[in-house]
Design a protein around this motif. Sequence first.
Motif, PDB file in Angstrom:
ATOM      1  N   LEU A  79       5.048 -10.158  21.284  1.00 46.91           N
ATOM      2  CA  LEU A  79       4.951  -9.325  20.312  1.00 46.91           C
ATOM      3  C   LEU A  79       4.289  -9.950  19.066  1.00 46.91           C
ATOM      4  O   LEU A  79       4.791 -11.044  18.526  1.00 46.91           O
ATOM      5  CB  LEU A  79       6.350  -8.425  19.928  1.00 46.91           C
ATOM      6  N   GLU A  80       3.280  -9.415  18.564  1.00 45.68           N
ATOM      7  CA  GLU A  80       2.582  -9.860  17.386  1.00 45.68           C
ATOM      8  C   GLU A  80       2.996  -9.013  16.305  1.00 45.68           C
ATOM      9  O   GLU A  80       2.712  -8.103  16.080  1.00 45.68           O
ATOM     10  CB  GLU A  80       0.938  -9.883  17.505  1.00 45.68           C
ATOM     11  N   LEU A  81       3.863  -9.589  15.436  1.00 43.94           N
ATOM     12  CA  LEU A  81       4.868  -9.000  14.430  1.00 43.94           C
ATOM     13  C   LEU A  81       4.800 -10.008  13.171  1.00 43.94           C
ATOM     14  O   LEU A  81       5.158 -11.088  13.290  1.00 43.94           O
ATOM     15  CB  LEU A  81       5.949  -8.461  14.741  1.00 43.94           C
ATOM     16  N   GLU A  82       4.224  -9.331  12.071  1.00 46.83           N
ATOM     17  CA  GLU A  82       4.414 -10.168  10.643  1.00 46.83           C
ATOM     18  C   GLU A  82       4.912  -9.165   9.779  1.00 46.83           C
ATOM     19  O   GLU A  82       5.102  -7.945   9.919  1.00 46.83           O
ATOM     20  CB  GLU A  82       3.229 -10.647  10.536  1.00 46.83           C
ATOM     21  N   THR A  83       5.630  -9.963   8.784  1.00 48.03           N
ATOM     22  CA  THR A  83       6.446  -9.110   7.592  1.00 48.03           C
ATOM     23  C   THR A  83       6.074  -9.526   6.244  1.00 48.03           C
ATOM     24  O   THR A  83       5.616 -10.773   6.047  1.00 48.03           O
ATOM     25  CB  THR A  83       7.964  -9.268   7.878  1.00 48.03           C
ATOM     26  N   HIS A  84       6.394  -8.623   5.330  1.00 47.24           N
ATOM     27  CA  HIS A  84       6.344  -9.016   3.930  1.00 47.24           C
ATOM     28  C   HIS A  84       7.861  -8.112   3.397  1.00 47.24           C
ATOM     29  O   HIS A  84       7.947  -6.918   3.613  1.00 47.24           O
ATOM     30  CB  HIS A  84       5.120  -8.818   3.225  1.00 47.24           C
ATOM     31  N   HIS A  85       8.261  -8.722   2.198  1.00 46.15           N
ATOM     32  CA  HIS A  85       9.492  -8.129   1.753  1.00 46.15           C
ATOM     33  C   HIS A  85       8.778  -6.860   0.794  1.00 46.15           C
ATOM     34  O   HIS A  85       7.804  -6.885   0.552  1.00 46.15           O
ATOM     35  CB  HIS A  85      10.260  -8.727   0.900  1.00 46.15           C
ATOM     36  N   GLY A  86       9.707  -6.015   0.609  1.00 41.28           N
ATOM     37  CA  GLY A  86       9.326  -5.025  -0.286  1.00 41.28           C
ATOM     38  C   GLY A  86       9.667  -4.785  -1.724  1.00 41.28           C
ATOM     39  O   GLY A  86       9.320  -3.981  -2.738  1.00 41.28           O
ATOM     40  N   PRO A 117      11.188   7.779  -2.678  1.00 40.05           N
ATOM     41  CA  PRO A 117       9.843   8.215  -2.325  1.00 40.05           C
ATOM     42  C   PRO A 117       8.772   6.637  -2.494  1.00 40.05           C
ATOM     43  O   PRO A 117       7.790   7.188  -2.636  1.00 40.05           O
ATOM     44  CB  PRO A 117       9.333   9.134  -3.373  1.00 40.05           C
ATOM     45  N   ARG A 118       9.340   5.750  -2.539  1.00 38.49           N
ATOM     46  CA  ARG A 118       8.558   4.482  -3.230  1.00 38.49           C
ATOM     47  C   ARG A 118       7.606   4.404  -2.168  1.00 38.49           C
ATOM     48  O   ARG A 118       6.611   3.974  -2.244  1.00 38.49           O
ATOM     49  CB  ARG A 118       9.561   3.292  -3.280  1.00 38.49           C
ATOM     50  N   GLN A 119       8.223   4.391  -0.701  1.00 36.61           N
ATOM     51  CA  GLN A 119       6.959   4.075   0.485  1.00 36.61           C
ATOM     52  C   GLN A 119       6.106   4.900   0.368  1.00 36.61           C
ATOM     53  O   GLN A 119       4.794   4.807   0.849  1.00 36.61           O
ATOM     54  CB  GLN A 119       7.797   3.813   1.579  1.00 36.61           C
ATOM     55  N   GLU A 120       6.220   6.276   0.105  1.00 35.32           N
ATOM     56  CA  GLU A 120       5.340   7.110   0.289  1.00 35.32           C
ATOM     57  C   GLU A 120       4.250   7.364  -0.942  1.00 35.32           C
ATOM     58  O   GLU A 120       3.032   7.361  -0.941  1.00 35.32           O
ATOM     59  CB  GLU A 120       5.775   8.791   0.229  1.00 35.32           C
ATOM     60  N   LYS A 121       4.817   6.753  -2.034  1.00 38.99           N
ATOM     61  CA  LYS A 121       3.877   6.546  -3.311  1.00 38.99           C
ATOM     62  C   LYS A 121       2.995   5.596  -2.776  1.00 38.99           C
ATOM     63  O   LYS A 121       1.823   5.573  -3.359  1.00 38.99           O
ATOM     64  CB  LYS A 121       4.580   6.325  -4.541  1.00 38.99           C
ATOM     65  N   TRP A 122       3.538   4.216  -2.558  1.00 37.14           N
ATOM     66  CA  TRP A 122       2.491   3.272  -2.193  1.00 37.14           C
ATOM     67  C   TRP A 122       1.582   3.450  -1.162  1.00 37.14           C
ATOM     68  O   TRP A 122       0.457   3.103  -1.303  1.00 37.14           O
ATOM     69  CB  TRP A 122       3.559   2.000  -1.699  1.00 37.14           C
TER      70      TRP A 122
END
Length: 206
Positions: A79-86, A117-122
């Motif tokens: 699996l090709e998976l990368e992340t970054h904190h929010g 709603p932070r994720q939706e706004k972003w």
Amino acid sequence: MRAFYKQVEITHIDGMPLVFWARLMGYKVDRSHRVTYVDWIRPLLREARDNGWRVFYLGGKPGVAHRAAEILKGEIPGLELETHHGYFDMEGEDNERVLEVINAFGPHVLLVGMGMPRQEKWVLRNRARLKANAILTAGACFDYVAGAIPTPPRWMGQLGLEWLYRLVSEPRRLWRRYLVEPVYLLPYFWQDVKGVLGKRASRGNA
């Protein structure tokens, strides 16, 4: 939120109250239509691995998403998976750096888990600049995978009681969401109930 949902191509039911409400309104839905990321994140990522899709997860506290990614890559080899904190400033240079990291990876699937709603706004603000085939708002999905938040028993979700488990697990964070915010929906619910009762009365008099 209205502006966000006007742009989405696919929506899904993430809570049993919506199933009950939809049935009241005459829609042919049942408990099986309710699905959460806790249930389908692993099938989704297996599909990504099998099709060679790159996946990026944005969200969670520093270190949590990375821990979840290590768990998932151990379960799903290849699996090709990368992340970054929010935990970053959604304005200015901090946001620009996050966009650069995501676009450099070029994800086929971008999961944004920063809570409503932070994720939706972003997403709404940055959608045009994101190089991703699909953008999914995923809430606390990776927090569950990493064990940072207890995972509710799946039977509670089917009974419409998952909210209670989450409230007991995180009362300080979620008391307002589950005990206060629903009150604002009551006028709309009553309006829909009156509409349904009115239609039934009209059919009865016909």
